[in-house]
Design a protein around this motif. Structure first.
Motif, PDB file in Angstrom:
ATOM      1  N   GLY A  30     -68.160 -37.559  25.917  1.00 59.68           N
ATOM      2  CA  GLY A  30     -69.507 -37.246  26.386  1.00 59.68           C
ATOM      3  C   GLY A  30     -70.144 -36.068  25.694  1.00 59.68           C
ATOM      4  N   THR A  31     -69.432 -35.371  24.839  1.00 61.84           N
ATOM      5  CA  THR A  31     -69.998 -34.211  24.150  1.00 61.84           C
ATOM      6  C   THR A  31     -70.042 -34.527  22.664  1.00 61.84           C
ATOM      7  OG1 THR A  31     -67.801 -33.218  24.021  1.00 61.84           O
ATOM      8  CG2 THR A  31     -69.199 -32.534  25.836  1.00 61.84           C
ATOM      9  N   ASN A  32     -71.249 -34.713  22.148  1.00 66.30           N
ATOM     10  CA  ASN A  32     -71.395 -35.131  20.760  1.00 66.30           C
ATOM     11  C   ASN A  32     -71.647 -33.994  19.788  1.00 66.30           C
ATOM     12  OD1 ASN A  32     -71.069 -37.906  21.276  1.00 66.30           O
ATOM     13  ND2 ASN A  32     -73.158 -38.003  22.060  1.00 66.30           N
ATOM     14  N   PHE A  47     -74.510 -17.512  20.131  1.00 66.57           N
ATOM     15  CA  PHE A  47     -74.454 -18.728  19.337  1.00 66.57           C
ATOM     16  C   PHE A  47     -74.432 -18.396  17.844  1.00 66.57           C
ATOM     17  CE2 PHE A  47     -75.256 -23.007  18.062  1.00 66.57           C
ATOM     18  CZ  PHE A  47     -76.161 -22.925  16.999  1.00 66.57           C
ATOM     19  N   VAL A  48     -73.626 -19.140  17.078  1.00 66.41           N
ATOM     20  CA  VAL A  48     -73.576 -18.961  15.631  1.00 66.41           C
ATOM     21  C   VAL A  48     -74.043 -20.225  14.904  1.00 66.41           C
ATOM     22  CG1 VAL A  48     -72.086 -18.527  13.643  1.00 66.41           C
ATOM     23  CG2 VAL A  48     -71.670 -17.321  15.806  1.00 66.41           C
ATOM     24  N   ALA A  49     -73.424 -21.364  15.198  1.00 66.32           N
ATOM     25  CA  ALA A  49     -73.765 -22.596  14.476  1.00 66.32           C
ATOM     26  C   ALA A  49     -73.320 -23.801  15.297  1.00 66.32           C
ATOM     27  CB  ALA A  49     -73.092 -22.633  13.106  1.00 66.32           C
ATOM     28  N   ALA A  50     -73.981 -24.944  15.046  1.00 66.84           N
ATOM     29  CA  ALA A  50     -73.644 -26.182  15.750  1.00 66.84           C
ATOM     30  C   ALA A  50     -73.802 -27.364  14.817  1.00 66.84           C
ATOM     31  CB  ALA A  50     -74.522 -26.363  16.983  1.00 66.84           C
ATOM     32  N   ILE A  51     -73.099 -28.451  15.143  1.00 68.84           N
ATOM     33  CA  ILE A  51     -73.152 -29.672  14.333  1.00 68.84           C
ATOM     34  C   ILE A  51     -72.867 -30.871  15.219  1.00 68.84           C
ATOM     35  CG2 ILE A  51     -70.698 -29.567  13.713  1.00 68.84           C
ATOM     36  CD1 ILE A  51     -71.530 -30.570  10.908  1.00 68.84           C
ATOM     37  N   GLY A  52     -73.526 -32.002  14.888  1.00 68.13           N
ATOM     38  CA  GLY A  52     -73.166 -33.242  15.540  1.00 68.13           C
ATOM     39  C   GLY A  52     -71.951 -33.828  14.852  1.00 68.13           C
ATOM     40  N   ALA A  98     -67.750 -27.160  22.682  1.00 66.54           N
ATOM     41  CA  ALA A  98     -68.254 -28.533  22.683  1.00 66.54           C
ATOM     42  C   ALA A  98     -69.311 -28.671  23.768  1.00 66.54           C
ATOM     43  CB  ALA A  98     -67.126 -29.519  22.927  1.00 66.54           C
ATOM     44  N   GLY A  99     -70.438 -29.329  23.421  1.00 68.03           N
ATOM     45  CA  GLY A  99     -71.515 -29.471  24.383  1.00 68.03           C
ATOM     46  C   GLY A  99     -72.330 -30.727  24.157  1.00 68.03           C
ATOM     47  N   TYR A 100     -73.475 -30.818  24.875  1.00 70.57           N
ATOM     48  CA  TYR A 100     -74.237 -32.062  24.926  1.00 70.57           C
ATOM     49  C   TYR A 100     -75.374 -32.160  23.925  1.00 70.57           C
ATOM     50  CZ  TYR A 100     -71.827 -32.651  29.387  1.00 70.57           C
ATOM     51  OH  TYR A 100     -70.884 -32.763  30.359  1.00 70.57           O
ATOM     52  N   VAL A 110     -69.096 -27.474  27.635  1.00 73.77           N
ATOM     53  CA  VAL A 110     -68.120 -28.137  28.487  1.00 73.77           C
ATOM     54  C   VAL A 110     -66.706 -27.649  28.194  1.00 73.77           C
ATOM     55  CG1 VAL A 110     -67.182 -30.373  29.185  1.00 73.77           C
ATOM     56  CG2 VAL A 110     -69.599 -30.171  28.596  1.00 73.77           C
ATOM     57  N   TYR A 111     -66.426 -27.443  26.918  1.00 76.71           N
ATOM     58  CA  TYR A 111     -65.093 -27.003  26.524  1.00 76.71           C
ATOM     59  C   TYR A 111     -65.190 -25.798  25.587  1.00 76.71           C
ATOM     60  CZ  TYR A 111     -63.952 -31.692  28.130  1.00 76.71           C
ATOM     61  OH  TYR A 111     -63.830 -32.830  28.886  1.00 76.71           O
ATOM     62  N   TRP A 112     -64.262 -24.867  25.746  1.00 77.28           N
ATOM     63  CA  TRP A 112     -64.150 -23.692  24.887  1.00 77.28           C
ATOM     64  C   TRP A 112     -62.754 -23.640  24.272  1.00 77.28           C
ATOM     65  CZ3 TRP A 112     -68.185 -20.658  23.720  1.00 77.28           C
ATOM     66  CH2 TRP A 112     -69.263 -20.561  24.599  1.00 77.28           C
ATOM     67  N   GLY A 113     -62.702 -23.121  23.048  1.00 78.08           N
ATOM     68  CA  GLY A 113     -61.418 -22.786  22.475  1.00 78.08           C
ATOM     69  C   GLY A 113     -60.976 -21.419  22.956  1.00 78.08           C
ATOM     70  N   GLN A 114     -59.802 -21.000  22.497  1.00 79.85           N
ATOM     71  CA  GLN A 114     -59.240 -19.737  22.971  1.00 79.85           C
ATOM     72  C   GLN A 114     -59.748 -18.541  22.177  1.00 79.85           C
ATOM     73  OE1 GLN A 114     -57.748 -21.720  20.868  1.00 79.85           O
ATOM     74  NE2 GLN A 114     -56.787 -20.406  19.308  1.00 79.85           N
ATOM     75  N   GLY A 115     -60.376 -18.784  21.051  1.00 78.29           N
ATOM     76  CA  GLY A 115     -60.929 -17.707  20.241  1.00 78.29           C
ATOM     77  C   GLY A 115     -60.014 -17.283  19.111  1.00 78.29           C
ATOM     78  N   THR A 116     -60.618 -16.842  18.021  1.00 73.68           N
ATOM     79  CA  THR A 116     -59.866 -16.318  16.876  1.00 73.68           C
ATOM     80  C   THR A 116     -60.596 -15.087  16.352  1.00 73.68           C
ATOM     81  OG1 THR A 116     -58.875 -16.864  14.723  1.00 73.68           O
ATOM     82  CG2 THR A 116     -61.032 -17.842  15.186  1.00 73.68           C
ATOM     83  N   GLN A 117     -59.839 -14.039  16.073  1.00 75.41           N
ATOM     84  CA  GLN A 117     -60.442 -12.765  15.673  1.00 75.41           C
ATOM     85  C   GLN A 117     -60.805 -12.787  14.197  1.00 75.41           C
ATOM     86  OE1 GLN A 117     -61.034  -9.771  17.559  1.00 75.41           O
ATOM     87  NE2 GLN A 117     -62.116  -9.182  15.692  1.00 75.41           N
ATOM     88  N   VAL A 118     -62.025 -12.347  13.908  1.00 70.40           N
ATOM     89  CA  VAL A 118     -62.483 -12.137  12.534  1.00 70.40           C
ATOM     90  C   VAL A 118     -62.855 -10.662  12.409  1.00 70.40           C
ATOM     91  CG1 VAL A 118     -64.292 -12.629  10.852  1.00 70.40           C
ATOM     92  CG2 VAL A 118     -63.278 -14.492  12.190  1.00 70.40           C
ATOM     93  N   THR A 119     -62.236  -9.981  11.467  1.00 68.68           N
ATOM     94  CA  THR A 119     -62.514  -8.565  11.237  1.00 68.68           C
ATOM     95  C   THR A 119     -62.922  -8.375   9.787  1.00 68.68           C
ATOM     96  OG1 THR A 119     -60.875  -7.924  12.893  1.00 68.68           O
ATOM     97  CG2 THR A 119     -61.625  -6.226  11.368  1.00 68.68           C
ATOM     98  N   VAL A 120     -64.106  -7.776   9.601  1.00 67.06           N
ATOM     99  CA  VAL A 120     -64.627  -7.534   8.259  1.00 67.06           C
ATOM    100  C   VAL A 120     -64.670  -6.024   8.034  1.00 67.06           C
ATOM    101  CG1 VAL A 120     -66.499  -7.957   6.638  1.00 67.06           C
ATOM    102  CG2 VAL A 120     -66.018  -9.614   8.464  1.00 67.06           C
ATOM    103  N   SER A 121     -63.913  -5.560   7.079  1.00 67.05           N
ATOM    104  CA  SER A 121     -63.865  -4.119   6.811  1.00 67.05           C
ATOM    105  C   SER A 121     -64.895  -3.740   5.758  1.00 67.05           C
ATOM    106  CB  SER A 121     -62.465  -3.731   6.331  1.00 67.05           C
ATOM    107  OG  SER A 121     -62.164  -4.381   5.106  1.00 67.05           O
ATOM    108  N   SER A 122     -65.399  -2.522   5.892  1.00 64.08           N
ATOM    109  CA  SER A 122     -66.445  -2.073   4.957  1.00 64.08           C
ATOM    110  C   SER A 122     -65.840  -1.378   3.750  1.00 64.08           C
ATOM    111  CB  SER A 122     -67.396  -1.128   5.678  1.00 64.08           C
ATOM    112  OG  SER A 122     -66.688  -0.045   6.213  1.00 64.08           O
TER     113      SER A 122
END
Length: 122
Positions: A30-32, A47-52, A98-100, A110-122
Motif C-alpha cells: 500500500g505504500t508506493n 524531509f530529504v528526498a523521495a521516489i516512487g 515508506a509512505g503513500y 507508515v514505516y521507518w528504518g532504524q537510522g544510519t549516522q552520517v558525519t561530515v567533517s570540515s
C-alpha cells in the motif's frame, strides 16, 4: 512484518561522497513511495528526498537538489541515496521511510528504518 534496513552511513570529509541504501524486507504494502529523512539532536526530523518505486517520480528538498540523487531498484526492493559534495551541515542521522505519496509528509509515513549516522567533517 515490514522492515526497512539502512546502510552506508559513516564519516567523510567535506566535499566527499556517500551512498546510503535502504532495503525493504518486503515491498511495503500500500505504500508506493520511499524516501529519506534526516535528524540532528534537538531538531525535528526533516524531509530529504523521495521516489516512487517505478523511479519515474522524484522529489528533493531544496538544500540537496544539486548534490543528492535518489534511485530505486525494484528487483532488490532497495532505495538508494547518492550524496555528493557533502557539507558539515549534512551531518545527521538519516532515516529511510515508506509512505503513500511523493510528498512523504511526516504524518503519512507508515514505516521507518532504524537510522544510519552520517558525519561530515570540515
Amino acid at each position: 512484518q515490514v522492515q526497512l534496513v539502512e546502510s552506508g552511513g559513516g564519516l567523510v570529509q567535506a566535499g566527499g561522497s556517500l551512498r546510503l541504501s535502504c532495503a525493504a524486507s518486503v515491498r511495503t504494502p500500500g505504500t508506493n513511495y520511499m524516501g529519506w529523512f534526516r535528524q540532528t539532536p534537538g531538531k525535528a526530523r526533516e524531509f530529504v528526498a523521495a521516489i516512487g518505486w517505478s523511479g519515474a517520480v522524484t522529489r528533493y528538498t531544496d538544500s540537496v537538489k544539486s548534490r543528492f540523487s535518489i534511485s530505486s531498484d525494484n528487483t532488490k526492493s532497495t532505495v538508494y541515496l547518492q550524496m555528493n559534495s557533502l557539507k558539515p551541515e549534512d551531518t545527521a542521522v538519516y532515516y529511510c521511510a515508506a509512505g503513500y505519496t511523493i510528498r512523504l509528509d511526516i504524518g503519512e509515513i507508515v514505516y521507518w528504518g532504524q537510522g544510519t549516522q552520517v558525519t561530515v567533517s570540515s
